[in-house]
Design a protein around this motif. Sequence first.
Motif, short mmCIF file in Angstrom:
data_model
loop_
_atom_site.label_atom_id
_atom_site.label_comp_id
_atom_site.label_asym_id
_atom_site.label_seq_id
_atom_site.Cartn_x
_atom_site.Cartn_y
_atom_site.Cartn_z
N SER A 89 0.82 -1.20 0.00
CA SER A 89 0.00 0.00 0.00
C SER A 89 0.86 1.26 0.00
N ASP A 90 0.53 2.21 -0.88
CA ASP A 90 1.29 3.46 -0.90
C ASP A 90 1.09 4.27 0.38
N ASP A 91 -0.01 4.03 1.10
CA ASP A 91 -0.20 4.67 2.41
C ASP A 91 0.88 4.20 3.38
N VAL A 92 1.14 2.90 3.36
CA VAL A 92 2.15 2.32 4.26
C VAL A 92 3.53 2.88 3.92
N LEU A 93 3.89 2.86 2.63
CA LEU A 93 5.22 3.29 2.23
C LEU A 93 5.42 4.79 2.38
N ALA A 94 4.38 5.57 2.09
CA ALA A 94 4.49 7.03 2.27
C ALA A 94 4.77 7.37 3.72
N LYS A 95 4.09 6.67 4.63
CA LYS A 95 4.31 6.89 6.07
C LYS A 95 5.70 6.43 6.47
N ALA A 96 6.13 5.27 5.97
CA ALA A 96 7.42 4.71 6.35
C ALA A 96 8.58 5.58 5.88
N PHE A 97 8.48 6.10 4.64
CA PHE A 97 9.57 6.90 4.07
C PHE A 97 9.39 8.40 4.28
N GLN A 98 8.24 8.77 4.87
CA GLN A 98 7.97 10.19 5.15
C GLN A 98 8.04 11.04 3.88
N VAL A 99 7.35 10.56 2.82
CA VAL A 99 7.26 11.30 1.56
C VAL A 99 5.80 11.32 1.12
N GLU A 100 5.52 12.08 0.07
CA GLU A 100 4.18 12.15 -0.48
C GLU A 100 3.82 10.85 -1.20
N LYS A 101 2.53 10.54 -1.23
CA LYS A 101 2.08 9.30 -1.87
C LYS A 101 2.40 9.29 -3.36
N ASN A 102 2.38 10.46 -4.02
CA ASN A 102 2.66 10.46 -5.46
C ASN A 102 4.12 10.07 -5.74
N THR A 103 5.02 10.33 -4.78
CA THR A 103 6.40 9.88 -4.93
C THR A 103 6.46 8.35 -4.90
N ILE A 104 5.72 7.76 -3.96
CA ILE A 104 5.65 6.30 -3.87
C ILE A 104 5.02 5.71 -5.13
N ASP A 105 3.96 6.32 -5.60
CA ASP A 105 3.29 5.84 -6.81
C ASP A 105 4.24 5.85 -8.00
N TRP A 106 5.06 6.91 -8.10
CA TRP A 106 6.02 6.99 -9.20
C TRP A 106 7.06 5.87 -9.09
N LEU A 107 7.56 5.64 -7.88
CA LEU A 107 8.54 4.59 -7.67
C LEU A 107 7.96 3.21 -7.99
N GLN A 108 6.73 2.97 -7.58
CA GLN A 108 6.11 1.67 -7.84
C GLN A 108 5.82 1.46 -9.32
N ALA A 109 5.75 2.54 -10.09
CA ALA A 109 5.47 2.43 -11.52
C ALA A 109 6.72 2.09 -12.32
N GLN A 110 7.91 2.14 -11.70
CA GLN A 110 9.15 1.84 -12.42
C GLN A 110 9.28 0.33 -12.63
N PHE A 111 10.12 -0.03 -13.59
CA PHE A 111 10.41 -1.45 -13.84
C PHE A 111 11.63 -1.84 -13.01
N TRP A 112 11.42 -2.67 -12.00
CA TRP A 112 12.50 -3.05 -11.09
C TRP A 112 13.12 -4.35 -11.59
N GLU A 113 14.22 -4.18 -12.31
CA GLU A 113 14.87 -5.30 -12.99
C GLU A 113 15.76 -6.10 -12.04
N ASN A 114 15.70 -7.42 -12.17
CA ASN A 114 16.54 -8.31 -11.37
C ASN A 114 17.89 -8.47 -12.05
N ASN A 115 18.99 -8.31 -11.28
CA ASN A 115 20.32 -8.46 -11.88
C ASN A 115 20.96 -9.81 -11.56
N HIS A 116 20.17 -10.74 -10.97
CA HIS A 116 20.67 -12.07 -10.64
C HIS A 116 20.26 -13.08 -11.71
N ASN A 117 21.23 -13.86 -12.17
CA ASN A 117 20.94 -14.92 -13.14
C ASN A 117 20.91 -16.27 -12.45
#
Length: 229
Positions: free
Chosen positions: A201-229
């Motif tokens: 939940s972006d509510d949980v992460l916004a509270k945890a990181f002390q940032v605005e929810k739209n910042t969390i939403d932007w981060l969650q929209a990124q493609f988080w690529e795995n570098n492990h083969n």
Amino acid sequence: MASSSSFLLLAVLLALVSWQATASDPSPLQDFCVADMNSPVRVNGFVCKNPMEVNADDFFKAAALDKPRVTNKVGSNVTLINVMQIAGLNTLGISIARINYAPLGQNPPHTHPRATEILTVLEGTLYVGFVTSNQPAPNRNKFLSKVLNKGDVFVFPVGLIHFQFNPNPHKPAVAIAALSSQNPGAITIANAVFGSDPQISDDVLAKAFQVEKNTIDWLQAQFWENNHN
């Protein structure tokens, strides 16, 4: 009273022994226990293959760890050789990885929940570090770091968040790491927090990181690529 004290001492000793026994991969009780990947039995690790059916290939992989790898968008590639690649590693409590770093590439902050890591630089320079666990001040989340050159060695204690970064903008770097588990696991912090499925939940992460929810939403929209083969 003496009997009660003796019982308490025995209980403490048993607890300590039990803790030591579960602090890392279990020790083998025979020469080897090659993993039987086809067994329907589920245990902590893998069931042993019939030793009469074991051959040298159970302890071998043509891994080409001397060859460079293509790095991803964070600038690294981790080629891990664990029990899933070499069945003979089952119960032996060790694995190995080659890590390639592009210029300015990094193996981003992550943890190995089941292993201590010892890393040596084969080529280039690396800036590395880890952060200690939540402790009372002044040792709370202490950051320990070092610049490593070719031939240098650094240890990352089990479970602690750590990273490696290649500070050279022109030359790649290469390292080899040994890990104290047949299956060390890896939790990349950004991927786990912002790329989980389903999302936290972006509510949980916004509270945890002390940032605005739209910042969390932007981060969650990124493609988080795995570098492990």
